[in-house]
Design a protein around this motif. Sequence first.
Motif, PDB file in Angstrom:
ATOM      1  N   VAL A   1       8.480 -19.327   1.040  1.00 50.91           N
ATOM      2  CA  VAL A   1      10.384 -18.272   0.660  1.00 50.91           C
ATOM      3  C   VAL A   1      10.174 -17.903   2.399  1.00 50.91           C
ATOM      4  O   VAL A   1       9.437 -17.770   3.356  1.00 50.91           O
ATOM      5  N   ARG A   2      11.492 -17.768   2.751  1.00 56.52           N
ATOM      6  CA  ARG A   2      12.567 -17.080   4.186  1.00 56.52           C
ATOM      7  C   ARG A   2      13.698 -15.526   3.158  1.00 56.52           C
ATOM      8  O   ARG A   2      14.031 -16.110   2.067  1.00 56.52           O
ATOM      9  N   ILE A   3      13.027 -15.065   4.561  1.00 52.54           N
ATOM     10  CA  ILE A   3      14.158 -13.679   4.281  1.00 52.54           C
ATOM     11  C   ILE A   3      15.638 -14.185   4.681  1.00 52.54           C
ATOM     12  O   ILE A   3      16.020 -15.015   5.477  1.00 52.54           O
ATOM     13  N   VAL A   4      16.817 -13.391   4.004  1.00 51.86           N
ATOM     14  CA  VAL A   4      17.937 -13.337   4.025  1.00 51.86           C
ATOM     15  C   VAL A   4      18.664 -11.898   4.863  1.00 51.86           C
ATOM     16  O   VAL A   4      18.955 -12.415   5.992  1.00 51.86           O
ATOM     17  N   SER A   5      18.431 -11.240   4.669  1.00 52.05           N
ATOM     18  CA  SER A   5      18.911  -9.860   5.170  1.00 52.05           C
ATOM     19  C   SER A   5      17.971  -9.139   3.743  1.00 52.05           C
ATOM     20  O   SER A   5      16.910  -9.465   3.980  1.00 52.05           O
ATOM     21  N   ASN A   6      17.641  -7.811   4.973  1.00 46.59           N
ATOM     22  CA  ASN A   6      16.538  -6.570   4.161  1.00 46.59           C
ATOM     23  C   ASN A   6      17.349  -5.629   4.303  1.00 46.59           C
ATOM     24  O   ASN A   6      17.686  -4.547   5.126  1.00 46.59           O
ATOM     25  N   TYR A   7      17.395  -5.187   3.104  1.00 48.97           N
ATOM     26  CA  TYR A   7      18.344  -4.062   2.401  1.00 48.97           C
ATOM     27  C   TYR A   7      17.409  -2.380   3.477  1.00 48.97           C
ATOM     28  O   TYR A   7      16.292  -2.602   2.975  1.00 48.97           O
ATOM     29  N   PRO A   8      17.864  -1.512   3.911  1.00 47.32           N
ATOM     30  CA  PRO A   8      17.111  -0.907   4.843  1.00 47.32           C
ATOM     31  C   PRO A   8      16.018   0.336   3.497  1.00 47.32           C
ATOM     32  O   PRO A   8      17.313   1.049   3.111  1.00 47.32           O
ATOM     33  N   SER A   9      14.997   0.366   3.714  1.00 44.96           N
ATOM     34  CA  SER A   9      14.501   1.455   2.780  1.00 44.96           C
ATOM     35  C   SER A   9      13.846   2.007   3.293  1.00 44.96           C
ATOM     36  O   SER A   9      12.251   1.398   3.453  1.00 44.96           O
ATOM     37  N   TRP A  10      13.598   3.710   3.875  1.00 41.44           N
ATOM     38  CA  TRP A  10      12.357   3.957   4.744  1.00 41.44           C
ATOM     39  C   TRP A  10      11.804   5.049   3.590  1.00 41.44           C
ATOM     40  O   TRP A  10      12.246   5.799   2.777  1.00 41.44           O
ATOM     41  N   ASP A  11      10.284   4.468   3.289  1.00 45.60           N
ATOM     42  CA  ASP A  11       9.624   5.132   2.230  1.00 45.60           C
ATOM     43  C   ASP A  11       8.108   4.406   2.296  1.00 45.60           C
ATOM     44  O   ASP A  11       7.521   3.413   3.323  1.00 45.60           O
ATOM     45  N   GLN A  12       7.508   5.608   1.732  1.00 43.38           N
ATOM     46  CA  GLN A  12       5.660   5.188   2.026  1.00 43.38           C
ATOM     47  C   GLN A  12       5.233   5.290   0.533  1.00 43.38           C
ATOM     48  O   GLN A  12       5.673   5.970  -0.645  1.00 43.38           O
ATOM     49  N   PHE A  13       3.874   5.026   0.289  1.00 43.53           N
ATOM     50  CA  PHE A  13       2.652   5.184  -0.426  1.00 43.53           C
ATOM     51  C   PHE A  13       2.275   6.618  -0.818  1.00 43.53           C
ATOM     52  O   PHE A  13       1.626   5.862   1.558  1.00 43.53           O
ATOM     53  N   ALA A  14       1.692   7.442  -1.244  1.00 41.85           N
ATOM     54  CA  ALA A  14       0.549   8.043  -0.983  1.00 41.85           C
ATOM     55  C   ALA A  14       0.273   8.757  -1.681  1.00 41.85           C
ATOM     56  O   ALA A  14       0.544   8.276  -3.129  1.00 41.85           O
ATOM     57  N   ILE A  15      -1.458   8.873  -1.626  1.00 44.98           N
ATOM     58  CA  ILE A  15      -2.727   9.443  -2.810  1.00 44.98           C
ATOM     59  C   ILE A  15      -2.460  10.737  -2.403  1.00 44.98           C
ATOM     60  O   ILE A  15      -2.956  11.130  -1.281  1.00 44.98           O
ATOM     61  N   VAL A  16      -2.150  11.688  -3.480  1.00 37.49           N
ATOM     62  CA  VAL A  16      -2.327  13.574  -3.605  1.00 37.49           C
ATOM     63  C   VAL A  16      -3.675  13.712  -4.663  1.00 37.49           C
ATOM     64  O   VAL A  16      -3.407  13.244  -5.599  1.00 37.49           O
ATOM     65  N   ALA A  17      -3.911  14.963  -3.875  1.00 36.16           N
ATOM     66  CA  ALA A  17      -4.308  14.958  -5.391  1.00 36.16           C
ATOM     67  C   ALA A  17      -4.887  16.540  -5.283  1.00 36.16           C
ATOM     68  O   ALA A  17      -4.428  17.407  -3.881  1.00 36.16           O
ATOM     69  N   HIS A  18      -4.867  17.562  -6.332  1.00 41.71           N
ATOM     70  CA  HIS A  18      -4.752  18.776  -6.297  1.00 41.71           C
ATOM     71  C   HIS A  18      -6.060  19.324  -5.438  1.00 41.71           C
ATOM     72  O   HIS A  18      -7.205  18.945  -5.821  1.00 41.71           O
ATOM     73  N   LYS A  19      -6.207  20.820  -4.385  1.00 41.81           N
ATOM     74  CA  LYS A  19      -7.344  21.333  -3.366  1.00 41.81           C
ATOM     75  C   LYS A  19      -8.347  21.330  -4.288  1.00 41.81           C
ATOM     76  O   LYS A  19      -9.345  21.025  -3.513  1.00 41.81           O
ATOM     77  N   ARG A  20      -8.051  21.949  -6.023  1.00 45.78           N
ATOM     78  CA  ARG A  20      -9.421  22.751  -6.263  1.00 45.78           C
ATOM     79  C   ARG A  20     -10.215  21.541  -7.068  1.00 45.78           C
ATOM     80  O   ARG A  20     -11.204  21.926  -6.743  1.00 45.78           O
ATOM     81  N   LEU A  21      -9.791  20.540  -6.849  1.00 47.91           N
ATOM     82  CA  LEU A  21     -11.321  18.926  -7.038  1.00 47.91           C
ATOM     83  C   LEU A  21     -11.803  18.968  -5.694  1.00 47.91           C
ATOM     84  O   LEU A  21     -13.125  18.166  -6.016  1.00 47.91           O
TER      85      LEU A  21
END
Length: 283
Positions: free
Chosen positions: A60-80
């Motif tokens: 596979v090869r890239i033609v172009s890349n649509y910009p998207s500034w994003d991240q993946f995170a995991i959060v949990a409630h502090k009570r745990l």
Amino acid sequence: ITVGSGGQADFRPSLSLASGSAIMAHDVVAGKIDMAFVNPSALLTQAYRGVGIFDAPLPVRIVSNYPSWDQFAIVAHKRLGLKTVQDIKDGKVPLKISIREDPTHSTLVLVDQIFQVYGFSLDDLVSWGGELKLTGGPGNEERRLQPLRDGKLDAVADEGLVAWFDVALENDYDTLDFSDACLDRVCALGWRKFTIRPGDFYQNLKHDYVCFNFGGWPIYTRESMPEEAVYDVCNAIVARQAEIPWEKRSWTDISLPFTDNDATPMDVPLHPGTERWLKDMEG
């Protein structure tokens, strides 16, 4: 999307473009589809390297890349009292965790690959008494945002942070840390780590947080795709740049879709047609 003149009864498109699961890369390489969109860039990297959800490298090869500034995170409630993803495994914590309902969604690929490092899975969470709280979009009001405000969710694992992350942090949730070993192993599959800092669109974040980059919507094709077709697509993107709804938080200028950046990660080579187009533009 098909490109060509439809004025004749024997019309055949000169180019076919589709969006969907990263597994579509097999059809692109086989010539069933000419080009495809995928999000995030990391899944195309897995196809190129032949790792993760791919058994062998694909050309596979890239033609172009649509910009998207994003991240993946995991959060949990502090009570745990959880601080790390490892804590979930160690305590066999029966989390009520909010994830995407589409079983093919790219976030679930990342969740599986992260949890595999720690030796457990979403099925294990359920077996411990946990519950998968499914949602469509990351900012679904009824199924995610209101439950976050009410503290009815134990955890969230998702991208699209601008839609939900600040709401979680404002309502007694905190980030779960990934071990260095996890970051290294998951990044070897094609993901990139990313450090979110207070003020980076997330006003309720009080400390640096190392998580995973979820950026980029590359248009890609097979290595053997004729250069002229790719060259024309690059020209078309520039010609229509004023009509494309660019993401405001990442957009700079039209060079961005052809540049390796946090919003456009490129760990797959550009197609020769794109490389020639860039040289001509520089000239």
